[in-house]
Scaffold this active site. Sequence first.
Site, PDB file in Angstrom:
ATOM      1  N   GLU A  45       0.824  -1.209   0.000  1.00 55.93           N
ATOM      2  CA  GLU A  45       0.000   0.000   0.000  1.00 55.93           C
ATOM      3  C   GLU A  45       0.862   1.265   0.000  1.00 55.93           C
ATOM      4  O   GLU A  45       1.864   1.347   0.732  1.00 55.93           O
ATOM      5  CB  GLU A  45      -0.890  -0.016   1.248  1.00 55.93           C
ATOM      6  CG  GLU A  45      -1.752   1.217   1.464  1.00 55.93           C
ATOM      7  CD  GLU A  45      -2.542   1.154   2.759  1.00 55.93           C
ATOM      8  OE1 GLU A  45      -3.465   1.981   2.911  1.00 55.93           O
ATOM      9  OE2 GLU A  45      -2.253   0.294   3.617  1.00 55.93           O
ATOM     10  N   LYS A 112      -9.212   2.788  -2.410  1.00 58.09           N
ATOM     11  CA  LYS A 112      -9.497   2.141  -1.125  1.00 58.09           C
ATOM     12  C   LYS A 112     -10.862   2.571  -0.598  1.00 58.09           C
ATOM     13  O   LYS A 112     -11.173   3.769  -0.530  1.00 58.09           O
ATOM     14  CB  LYS A 112      -8.397   2.504  -0.124  1.00 58.09           C
ATOM     15  CG  LYS A 112      -8.459   1.800   1.217  1.00 58.09           C
ATOM     16  CD  LYS A 112      -7.230   2.181   2.044  1.00 58.09           C
ATOM     17  CE  LYS A 112      -7.193   1.460   3.381  1.00 58.09           C
ATOM     18  NZ  LYS A 112      -5.966   1.817   4.144  1.00 58.09           N
ATOM     19  N   TYR A 118      -8.532   5.073  13.480  1.00 53.85           N
ATOM     20  CA  TYR A 118      -8.440   4.692  14.881  1.00 53.85           C
ATOM     21  C   TYR A 118      -6.974   4.432  15.223  1.00 53.85           C
ATOM     22  O   TYR A 118      -6.142   4.213  14.349  1.00 53.85           O
ATOM     23  CB  TYR A 118      -9.276   3.437  15.158  1.00 53.85           C
ATOM     24  CG  TYR A 118      -8.965   2.272  14.226  1.00 53.85           C
ATOM     25  CD1 TYR A 118      -7.947   1.378  14.517  1.00 53.85           C
ATOM     26  CD2 TYR A 118      -9.686   2.092  13.045  1.00 53.85           C
ATOM     27  CE1 TYR A 118      -7.645   0.319  13.663  1.00 53.85           C
ATOM     28  CE2 TYR A 118      -9.393   1.041  12.184  1.00 53.85           C
ATOM     29  CZ  TYR A 118      -8.369   0.158  12.505  1.00 53.85           C
ATOM     30  OH  TYR A 118      -8.073  -0.877  11.653  1.00 53.85           O
ATOM     31  N   CYS A 148      -5.403  -2.938   2.216  1.00 56.42           N
ATOM     32  CA  CYS A 148      -5.262  -3.017   3.677  1.00 56.42           C
ATOM     33  C   CYS A 148      -6.591  -3.135   4.415  1.00 56.42           C
ATOM     34  O   CYS A 148      -7.187  -4.205   4.462  1.00 56.42           O
ATOM     35  CB  CYS A 148      -4.453  -1.827   4.193  1.00 56.42           C
ATOM     36  SG  CYS A 148      -3.663  -2.150   5.803  1.00 56.42           S
ATOM     37  N   SER A 291      24.644   3.642  31.701  1.00 56.23           N
ATOM     38  CA  SER A 291      24.692   3.788  33.156  1.00 56.23           C
ATOM     39  C   SER A 291      25.282   2.584  33.866  1.00 56.23           C
ATOM     40  O   SER A 291      25.586   2.654  35.057  1.00 56.23           O
ATOM     41  CB  SER A 291      23.276   4.015  33.691  1.00 56.23           C
ATOM     42  OG  SER A 291      22.501   2.829  33.549  1.00 56.23           O
ATOM     43  N   GLY A 292      25.418   1.469  33.135  1.00 58.64           N
ATOM     44  CA  GLY A 292      25.808   0.231  33.794  1.00 58.64           C
ATOM     45  C   GLY A 292      24.613  -0.614  34.189  1.00 58.64           C
ATOM     46  O   GLY A 292      24.768  -1.768  34.598  1.00 58.64           O
ATOM     47  N   GLY A 293      23.391  -0.077  34.038  1.00 61.01           N
ATOM     48  CA  GLY A 293      22.185  -0.810  34.393  1.00 61.01           C
ATOM     49  C   GLY A 293      21.588  -1.555  33.217  1.00 61.01           C
ATOM     50  O   GLY A 293      22.100  -1.519  32.091  1.00 61.01           O
ATOM     51  N   ASN A 372      16.696  15.890  39.201  1.00 60.27           N
ATOM     52  CA  ASN A 372      16.398  16.180  37.800  1.00 60.27           C
ATOM     53  C   ASN A 372      17.511  16.997  37.151  1.00 60.27           C
ATOM     54  O   ASN A 372      17.765  16.867  35.943  1.00 60.27           O
ATOM     55  CB  ASN A 372      15.068  16.934  37.685  1.00 60.27           C
ATOM     56  CG  ASN A 372      13.875  16.049  38.003  1.00 60.27           C
ATOM     57  OD1 ASN A 372      13.948  14.835  37.865  1.00 60.27           O
ATOM     58  ND2 ASN A 372      12.782  16.662  38.434  1.00 60.27           N
TER      59      ASN A 372
END
Length: 391
Positions: A45, A112, A118, A148, A291-293, A372
């Site tokens: 499409e 179409k 939606y 589609c 970060s190592g995480g 922050n």
Amino acid sequence: MTTLRIVTAQINPVVGDIEGNTDKILDTIARATAAHNPQLILFPELVVAGYPPEDLLLRASLSHRVDRALQRIAQATSEAYVIVGYPRSREDGLYNAAGVFYRGRMQYEYFKQCLPNYRVFDEKRYFREGKESLVFDFFGVPTAVSICEDVWQDGPTSAARSQGAQLMLNLSASPFHAGKQIEREALLAQRAWQGGMPVVYCNLVGGQDELVFDGASMLVSKEGELLARSPAYQEHLACMDATWNGKTLSFAEGDITDLKPVLEDVYETLVLGVRDYVNKNGFKGVVLGLSGGIDSALTLAIAVDALGAERVEAVMMPFRYTSSMSVSDAEEQARLLGVRYSCISIEPMYDAFMAALADEFAGLDADTTEQNLQARCRGVLLMAISNKKGS
């Protein structure tokens, strides 16, 4: 008895690159013809403009560019039908269209009928609904075209059946979500049963902003049996062979690519989405905070799988509260994946901010503001590296 071969061409276009997408379509036609000698090549499409084109559709120049593209596609067709999707501007409005090309010209055009509006879709904002079915003679086979959402609703299939269609060709741009492929297969089986005809479904592949189209084009028999499934997440040409005896169209079973477990599916989707976002926007690579995480480690793995280690840079940005384990884990992650790695402390810039804000913060207790501020320092560093290096 007539033998017919259909090729589904699931390709990865770039939204707005009409000339480049047309080049890709023409190259695909040439490759499919040379390798498979098909009687029909089916594209996804809106493949000429890319999906979703959104406000690009409002540009006055769009129709002229699309017209030039369609002329080039028509000139490239010979003894095989080629069906592509594109936006079509007419006096009464804009349509989501599919053109059927054969022997150097457009033979038929379909608009179409069912426009999704939606979740991630807003086609009614741009397009008008088509009102007529298309059933054309494909070497003796009455063949319907749909786009589609048309197969997600009952009406277009019922109308095609009432006009004697013995085959449904569906151009699609259906984005991924977890479990979507199972839904699609059940739906196509339902439509095949409803229409009493096989369904050939060609889906788009590639990432566009927050959407990822996963391909996995399919063939379903008139009994609802899955006969072929293309690989997901990659461009692919799939051959589908059929015989027509004048009354019944029968397809041979083709290649059926295995479905992946859900988590692997999600991971592949993320990889494709990152790869296309970076490449289609012309970035040289990516830079990310490590970060190592677990979260940033997963992000690093996705980036490397999407782009290759040579296009990924990881930056550790420790603060006074960062543990030595986090620093060493980040360095080890970067080493294992072979990416460029640097460690830049945010301590000096944090202290500079706090000094500048001392009067504003006087008499106030520390809270999430200070936390922050650490994140903002890291964001500024990554933004600066990104701007400077084009990543």
